[in-house]
Design a protein around this motif. Structure first.
Motif, short mmCIF file in Angstrom:
data_model
loop_
_atom_site.label_atom_id
_atom_site.label_comp_id
_atom_site.label_asym_id
_atom_site.label_seq_id
_atom_site.Cartn_x
_atom_site.Cartn_y
_atom_site.Cartn_z
N PHE A 118 -41.50 18.84 -9.45
CA PHE A 118 -42.96 18.89 -9.55
C PHE A 118 -43.39 18.90 -11.02
O PHE A 118 -44.30 18.16 -11.42
CB PHE A 118 -43.50 20.13 -8.83
N CYS A 119 -42.74 19.73 -11.85
CA CYS A 119 -43.09 19.79 -13.27
C CYS A 119 -42.81 18.46 -13.95
O CYS A 119 -43.59 18.01 -14.81
CB CYS A 119 -42.31 20.92 -13.96
N LYS A 120 -41.73 17.81 -13.57
CA LYS A 120 -41.39 16.50 -14.13
C LYS A 120 -42.47 15.48 -13.77
O LYS A 120 -42.97 14.74 -14.63
CB LYS A 120 -40.02 16.07 -13.59
N ASP A 144 -36.36 14.67 -20.49
CA ASP A 144 -36.96 14.57 -19.15
C ASP A 144 -37.95 15.68 -18.82
O ASP A 144 -38.92 15.46 -18.10
CB ASP A 144 -35.86 14.56 -18.10
N ILE A 145 -37.70 16.89 -19.33
CA ILE A 145 -38.54 18.02 -18.94
C ILE A 145 -38.57 19.05 -20.05
O ILE A 145 -37.56 19.30 -20.71
CB ILE A 145 -38.04 18.66 -17.62
N CYS A 146 -39.77 19.60 -20.29
CA CYS A 146 -39.93 20.70 -21.26
C CYS A 146 -39.74 22.02 -20.52
O CYS A 146 -40.48 22.33 -19.57
CB CYS A 146 -41.32 20.66 -21.90
N LEU A 147 -38.78 22.79 -20.97
CA LEU A 147 -38.43 24.04 -20.28
C LEU A 147 -38.27 25.16 -21.30
O LEU A 147 -37.61 25.00 -22.33
CB LEU A 147 -37.12 23.85 -19.51
N VAL A 148 -38.90 26.31 -21.00
CA VAL A 148 -38.74 27.50 -21.82
C VAL A 148 -38.25 28.63 -20.90
O VAL A 148 -38.89 28.93 -19.89
CB VAL A 148 -40.06 27.93 -22.50
#
Length: 540
Positions: free
Chosen positions: A305-307, A346-350
């Motif tokens: 979903f975030c992607k 592909d995705i920003c993740l913290v």
């Protein structure tokens, strides 16, 4: 005596002492204006102080409630709000007026603060800290008889990584490089995927990391952050302070506080229709205040979903060690994303981690970190700049974060004692959670999902209409009304669900599972007796 309610003079038999106590109760519990959520905002605290003083002289001062940043006025933080303030005043009064109350101590079940409730620190961690803080001990022959050999070796290694071998010195803005190396190796061992130490920012607990990301992502009230409801109020407070908009998505209580992606999508579409640019999705796993542990397939749906929606995934994973049920286990969102084939582009993740929770509970040491992945070099420079403004996090917290991610291993002298301490704490927490959960589910009108992880239970209370009307008359939220009565009758401090957010028309409270195991029966007894009396008084 359990029906005694603070502030009701009719419960005191001695008329002379009645007058004295009434005067004291007025000073302790003079009603201050509170929000419907039962938490206290800065504006209301100042208003109450001004009203009690009976003076408007503050209007000539350079700083007034009207002139300070309105974002501060909007910010609220329920877990240290009005009910806790009352509890602290009660605690002080108990020292000199023990006979005035139907309880002999205040039991704080409002916040995840394990050591304040008797949990002992992990010996190995404290040995290493002590040696790092006072390196002269390493040159003393007696030290080898007092400290384990692996703690001594670890302290030497850490001191060699710290500038000047001094825990009182500043470090690199992201934290000591050698400690970040250790943490990165621990993340790799946990997830099975590479971790770059340059992605690690060591912080004073997880909260400053959350604030840093809100500073980065929010530029105006048109920027929205998706947050679960119920949520840990750090997020609503931080969004308010930085001037953004909280976009709520409701967890499904009927399915054990499940996260439905369809519900999140609906909230995103609704926010965008109102001109809000949704920037990020906050996920708390294991959940606070709800205690659920997400299934891996659910996590994959969230990552996808975030992607698809172009959202930053903010993964609050501070309770990753706190899982109590055999059918669930913790998986980091980074591990899930990488196993799906999603990489840096592909995705920003913290990901947020803290030394305050888990089995270690080192809240006062203020250690933690965030791992940032998927950001461009230009954006990373800006994150580094914000970290540099704060100089660096405290060195003791940095050391603890490295120890948490790299504890003693098989063959180390401390290994067996370390494992005994760790497993003893976690198994006791599991028993406490189960005991409290079962007790709450036996109460009239109360339902409580199981605590799969974290440190809390979030029971739902079906309050009678008579109680709701009494709360309205007292100008407070019904669950806050219940929690105040519980405190004043039993000395047990819990936080009303309205401080975390909840489906309108439902009422809850958050209770920690942290009081020591030998105190749990007394807490169960106090809550049970109070609840029966409360229902007898207000039953429709």
């Amino acid at each position: 005596m359990r029906r005694f309610v603070i502030g009701q003079a009719k419960s005191l038999s001695d008329r002379t002492r009645q007058h004295h106590r009434n005067h004291r109760f007025v000073s302790l519990f003079l009603p201050s204006s509170s929000s419907a959520s039962g938490s206290v905002s800065s504006s209301r605290l100042f208003s109450s102080a001004s009203d009690m003083a009976g003076s408007n002289s503050s209007s000539s001062l350079p700083v007034t409630v009207q002139s300070i940043n309105p974002k501060v006025l909007k910010c609220e933080y329920a877990v240290r709000g009005e009910i806790v303030s009352i509890a602290q005043r009660l605690q002080e009064d108990l020292k000199v007026n023990k006979d005035a109350y139907p309880f002999d101590e205040i039991i704080y079940c409002n916040i995840g603060n394990p050591q304040s409730l008797g949990q002992q620190p992990i010996t190995y961690f404290r040995e290493v800290l002590a040696l790092c803080d006072h390196p002269a001990l390493l040159d003393e022959s007696q030290t080898h008889g007092l400290f384990s050999a692996d703690a001594i070796g670890r302290a030497w290694k850490i001191l060699d990584q710290i500038p000047g071998r001094a825990t009182g010195a500043y470090s690199h803005s992201q934290g000591v490089k050698g400690l970040r190396d250790t943490i990165a190796a621990g993340i790799e061992a946990r997830d099975g995927f590479p971790c770059d130490p340059n992605d690690i920012f060591l912080t004073d607990g997880a909260s400053p990391a959350v604030h840093m990301m809100m500073q980065l992502l929010i530029s105006s009230e048109n920027d929205g952050i998706l947050c679960p409801i119920p949520q840990y109020p750090l997020y609503s407070a931080s969004i308010a302070l930085h001037g953004g908009t909280l976009v709520p998505y409701y967890l499904d209580e009927a399915t054990g506080w499940g996260l439905e992606v369809s519900e999140v999508k609906k909230q995103v579409e609704d926010a965008r229709s109102k001109g809000i640019a949704v920037r990020a999705l906050v996920v708390i796993n294991p959940g606070n205040p709800t205690g659920q542990v997400l299934a891996e397939d659910n996590q994959r749906d969230i990552v996808n979903f975030c992607k698809q929606e172009g959202l930053v995934l903010l993964a609050d994973e501070v309770y990753q060690e706190n899982v109590y049920v055999p059918d669930k286990e913790f998986h980091s969102f980074k591990k899930v994303a990488r196993s799906m084939g999603y990489g840096e582009k592909d995705i920003c993740l913290v990901s947020f981690q803290s030394v305050s929770k888990g089995y270690y509970g080192e809240c006062g040491k203020r250690g933690g970190y965030m791992e940032i992945t998927g950001f461009t070099p230009e954006v990373r420079e800006q994150i580094y700049k914000v970290a540099s403004v704060n100089l660096c996090s405290n060195i003791s917290g940095q050391i603890l974060a490295s120890l948490v991610m790299s504890p003693p291993k098989v063959g180390d002298e401390s290994y067996e004692s370390y494992m005994a301490e760790r497993d003893g704490i976690l198994s006791s927490l599991a028993r406490r959670a189960k005991t409290l959960e079962e007790a709450l589910n036996k109460l009239e009108g109360v339902t409580c999902n199981r605590a799969e992880g974290a440190m809390y239970l979030f029971p739902r209370i079906n309050l009678p209409q008579k109680a709701i009307k009494a709360a309205e008359a007292a100008k407070t939220a019904p669950d806050a009304f219940y929690c105040k009565r519980l405190l004043n009758t039993t000395g047990v401090v819990v936080v009303p669900g309205s401080g975390f957010g909840q489906v309108p028309g439902t009422w809850h409270f958050r209770c920690t599972i942290l009081p020591q195991e030998d105190k749990i029966p007394a807490i169960v007894s106090r809550i049970t007796e109070f609840h029966q009396s409360f229902m007898d008084e207000f039953r429709d």
